[in-house]
Motif scaffolding. Structure first.
Motif, PDB file in Angstrom:
ATOM      1  N   LEU A   3      73.370  15.889  70.959  1.00 40.76           N
ATOM      2  CA  LEU A   3      73.268  15.114  69.720  1.00 40.76           C
ATOM      3  C   LEU A   3      71.863  14.588  69.429  1.00 40.76           C
ATOM      4  O   LEU A   3      71.382  14.707  68.296  1.00 40.76           O
ATOM      5  N   PRO A   4      71.131  13.982  70.399  1.00 43.11           N
ATOM      6  CA  PRO A   4      69.766  13.540  70.063  1.00 43.11           C
ATOM      7  C   PRO A   4      68.862  14.695  69.635  1.00 43.11           C
ATOM      8  O   PRO A   4      68.061  14.544  68.702  1.00 43.11           O
ATOM      9  N   ALA A   5      68.986  15.855  70.289  1.00 39.55           N
ATOM     10  CA  ALA A   5      68.177  17.005  69.879  1.00 39.55           C
ATOM     11  C   ALA A   5      68.559  17.470  68.488  1.00 39.55           C
ATOM     12  O   ALA A   5      67.696  17.866  67.689  1.00 39.55           O
ATOM     13  N   PHE A   6      69.830  17.421  68.195  1.00 42.62           N
ATOM     14  CA  PHE A   6      70.281  17.815  66.865  1.00 42.62           C
ATOM     15  C   PHE A   6      69.710  16.892  65.797  1.00 42.62           C
ATOM     16  O   PHE A   6      69.231  17.350  64.752  1.00 42.62           O
ATOM     17  N   TRP A   7      69.734  15.587  66.058  1.00 42.30           N
ATOM     18  CA  TRP A   7      69.210  14.649  65.066  1.00 42.30           C
ATOM     19  C   TRP A   7      67.697  14.751  64.925  1.00 42.30           C
ATOM     20  O   TRP A   7      67.135  14.394  63.890  1.00 42.30           O
ATOM     21  N   MET A   8      67.026  15.241  65.949  1.00 40.46           N
ATOM     22  CA  MET A   8      65.584  15.418  65.830  1.00 40.46           C
ATOM     23  C   MET A   8      65.243  16.507  64.818  1.00 40.46           C
ATOM     24  O   MET A   8      64.172  16.494  64.194  1.00 40.46           O
ATOM     25  N   LEU A   9      66.158  17.458  64.629  1.00 39.07           N
ATOM     26  CA  LEU A   9      65.908  18.525  63.661  1.00 39.07           C
ATOM     27  C   LEU A   9      65.992  18.030  62.216  1.00 39.07           C
ATOM     28  O   LEU A   9      65.487  18.706  61.310  1.00 39.07           O
ATOM     29  N   VAL A  10      66.636  16.876  61.985  1.00 33.75           N
ATOM     30  CA  VAL A  10      66.745  16.268  60.656  1.00 33.75           C
ATOM     31  C   VAL A  10      67.149  17.310  59.605  1.00 33.75           C
ATOM     32  O   VAL A  10      66.361  17.646  58.710  1.00 33.75           O
ATOM     33  N   PRO A  11      68.357  17.877  59.715  1.00 35.55           N
ATOM     34  CA  PRO A  11      68.722  18.970  58.815  1.00 35.55           C
ATOM     35  C   PRO A  11      68.859  18.570  57.357  1.00 35.55           C
ATOM     36  O   PRO A  11      68.722  19.419  56.482  1.00 35.55           O
ATOM     37  N   GLY A  12      69.136  17.291  57.071  1.00 33.04           N
ATOM     38  CA  GLY A  12      69.306  16.921  55.669  1.00 33.04           C
ATOM     39  C   GLY A  12      68.083  16.318  55.035  1.00 33.04           C
ATOM     40  O   GLY A  12      68.138  15.892  53.887  1.00 33.04           O
ATOM     41  N   GLY A  13      66.950  16.258  55.763  1.00 31.21           N
ATOM     42  CA  GLY A  13      65.789  15.542  55.258  1.00 31.21           C
ATOM     43  C   GLY A  13      65.211  16.109  53.985  1.00 31.21           C
ATOM     44  O   GLY A  13      65.026  15.414  52.991  1.00 31.21           O
ATOM     45  N   ILE A  14      64.922  17.434  54.002  1.00 34.33           N
ATOM     46  CA  ILE A  14      64.311  18.030  52.815  1.00 34.33           C
ATOM     47  C   ILE A  14      65.290  18.025  51.654  1.00 34.33           C
ATOM     48  O   ILE A  14      64.900  17.969  50.497  1.00 34.33           O
ATOM     49  N   SER A  15      66.603  18.091  51.958  1.00 36.53           N
ATOM     50  CA  SER A  15      67.592  18.056  50.883  1.00 36.53           C
ATOM     51  C   SER A  15      67.458  16.778  50.072  1.00 36.53           C
ATOM     52  O   SER A  15      67.511  16.783  48.856  1.00 36.53           O
ATOM     53  N   LEU A  16      67.283  15.661  50.751  1.00 40.17           N
ATOM     54  CA  LEU A  16      67.139  14.390  50.052  1.00 40.17           C
ATOM     55  C   LEU A  16      65.885  14.398  49.190  1.00 40.17           C
ATOM     56  O   LEU A  16      65.887  13.908  48.066  1.00 40.17           O
ATOM     57  N   THR A  17      64.801  14.972  49.704  1.00 46.45           N
ATOM     58  CA  THR A  17      63.580  15.032  48.916  1.00 46.45           C
ATOM     59  C   THR A  17      63.790  15.858  47.652  1.00 46.45           C
ATOM     60  O   THR A  17      63.398  15.472  46.557  1.00 46.45           O
ATOM     61  N   GLY A  18      64.452  17.011  47.794  1.00 48.66           N
ATOM     62  CA  GLY A  18      64.696  17.846  46.629  1.00 48.66           C
ATOM     63  C   GLY A  18      65.567  17.174  45.600  1.00 48.66           C
ATOM     64  O   GLY A  18      65.287  17.228  44.398  1.00 48.66           O
ATOM     65  N   VAL A  19      66.665  16.527  46.044  1.00 46.92           N
ATOM     66  CA  VAL A  19      67.553  15.848  45.100  1.00 46.92           C
ATOM     67  C   VAL A  19      66.817  14.711  44.405  1.00 46.92           C
ATOM     68  O   VAL A  19      66.963  14.496  43.206  1.00 46.92           O
ATOM     69  N   SER A  20      66.027  13.952  45.143  1.00 45.48           N
ATOM     70  CA  SER A  20      65.300  12.837  44.519  1.00 45.48           C
ATOM     71  C   SER A  20      64.293  13.346  43.494  1.00 45.48           C
ATOM     72  O   SER A  20      64.088  12.725  42.449  1.00 45.48           O
TER      73      SER A  20
END
Length: 480
Positions: free
Chosen positions: A387-404
């Motif tokens: 789980l910590p390694a998975f969260w380091m990948l931040v899979p939804g990060g760019i999605s939020l930037t695009g939606v904003s």
């Protein structure tokens, strides 16, 4: 003589009448439908305490971040360990359905699975309990008591350490994504704000429902309201690390995995929920920036940290996530090892072929790395290390930037750019999901899923005291 003769005749007539009445009564009684003899109630094919234990373990596994197919697989294995092969499960993100089949009938029950994410120490305890059941098959009542004690225990980290972990995690993510020297102050301030809001949301139900909007609005207002002080002239770089713990990365990735493996109901619901969460965060950013009115344009600082910043960021992510999510004792070293291996794979893929390849390799390596350390001294279960390694990948990060960007900009070019970033982010989520599926397939010959667990089955011919057999052998239920 006449009187005696009359008495004898009357007596014979009376006897004939009584016999006729008796015959008629017998014929009438024989013509009536016979009443079945009541049978004692049949013993249930599966004890209620065993069903309750299996359903509650399924709910806890949903809270541990497992996919629906993986939860169903574990429950099937545990039911066979208890000698019951007539229990069938269907797991959704919000409910666990169970059907018990008998020779001529079946019964269906359901348990609500709407739970929050479990802390890492509770996840570790849950997998230890599952291992104990697979190894020893304790009575279901005793296993249920152990599960009650596990879920009722307070997090291993006190509130102040959880708050510190949120701040450290935000700084670590910021140093990985945008290692700007003047942005460090903003990471600390915004991490502290989100951490306080998160702890308040645990106590105030209304705030918990509106937390994504409130947190993202406050983060955007502070970042864009003080761009020079907090962000070095680049306030948009502060958004993702600050709200990273609210991003639906796990929901989107697990949903993509479930859609790819045929669990359409569970996968579609997770993906829709994740996209809805992204739009709530983007709406909060829009509110936070709108209340500021005309934004100033401060000079952009070029001061950057050195090459060592991402490496230090991984270390901070490890300790921040461990404190915030109450990692098991003596497991930080193993978590850090998996994080650095995942970071190296992501960096190699990004350098060779771009961000999508980096996301794929990160997900591909994270699962085998977490799997290989299990069984070592003080090593956590696979899911805890992953789980910590998975969260380091931040899979939804760019999605939020695009939606904003789609929300904030109205010109054609800006909107097109935001749409391109959104599509790129969805591809990033799919890349991570594909990497996780392939990595899981490398560690298990069964269909791909997130995480693995040791195999243990009941030897044939062995029956437990609470076992109730059934002639039904098929276990073909699956989430459709």
């Amino acid at each position: 003589m006449d009187s005696e003769h009359r008495y004898t005749s009357w007596k014979a007539a009376r006897f004939r009448v009584e016999r006729a009445i008796a015959n008629a009564r017998a014929q009438y009684t024989a013509a009536l439908p016979t009443r079945p003899i009541p049978k004692p109630p049949a013993e249930p094919p599966v004890p209620a305490d065993l069903l309750n234990l299996l359903c509650r373990i399924g709910v806890a596994l949903v809270g541990a971040g497992e996919t629906s197919a993986r939860v169903q697989e574990i429950l099937d294995k545990l039911s066979r360990r208890y000698g019951s092969d007539n229990i069938h499960f269907m797991v959704l993100p919000t409910a666990v359905f169970v059907r018990v089949r008998t020779v001529g009938d079946s019964a269906v029950d359901m348990l609500d699975a709407r739970v929050g994410t479990l802390p890492l120490d509770q996840i570790a305890g849950l997998y230890r309990l599952i291992d104990t059941i697979e190894r020893d098959a304790p009575p279901p009542t005793r296993a249920s008591d152990d599960l009650d004690a596990l879920l009722a225990a307070k997090p291993g980290s006190p509130p102040w350490l959880i708050l510190l972990g949120q701040v450290v995690l935000t700084v670590g993510l910021g140093m990985m994504l945008n290692p700007g020297a003047r942005a460090l102050v903003g990471y600390v301030v915004l991490g502290l704000v989100v951490g306080v809001l998160t702890q308040l949301a645990d106590r105030v139900r209304l705030l918990s429902m509106a937390l994504p909007v409130v947190a993202s609005a406050l983060v955007a207002a502070l970042a864009f309201g003080f761009p020079g002080t907090l962000a070095g002239g680049q306030p948009q770089q502060l958004l993702i690390p600050a709200v990273a713990t609210l991003l639906p990365g796990a929901m989107l990735t697990n949903g993509t995995i479930e859609l790819a493996t045929g669990s359409m109901v569970a996968g579609a619901s997770r993906v829709v929920y994740g996209i809805n969460m992204l739009f709530l965060l983007a709406f909060g950013i829009y509110i936070g920036i709108s209340v500021l009115g005309q934004l100033e344009t401060p000079p952009v600082s070029d001061a950057r940290l050195g090459w060592w910043a991402p490496l230090l960021g991984v270390l901070l992510i490890c300790y921040g996530h461990s404190w915030r999510s109450s990692a098991p004792q003596n497991s930080v070293g193993w978590l850090l090892l998996v994080l650095y291996i995942t970071f190296a794979a992501q960096l190699v893929g990004k350098t060779v072929s771009g961000p999508l390849t980096g996301a794929f390799l990160g997900g591909l390596i994270a699962v085998p790395a977490a799997y290989l350390i299990q069984g070592r001294k003080h090593a956590p279960p696979t899911q805890v290390a992953f789980l910590p390694a998975f969260w380091m990948l931040v899979p939804g990060g760019i999605s939020l930037t695009g939606v904003s960007e789609l929300v904030l900009h109205t010109t054609g070019g800006a909107a097109t750019g935001g749409l391109e970033v959104l599509v790129s982010a969805l591809l990033s989520v799919m890349s991570i999901a594909l990497g996780v599926m392939v990595g899981s397939g490398l560690t298990n010959s069964r269909p791909p899923h997130v995480g693995t667990i040791l195999e243990s089955v009941l030897p044939q011919g062995r029956h437990l005291p609470w076992h109730h057999g059934s002639d039904t052998k098929d276990k073909s239920d699956s989430d459709s």
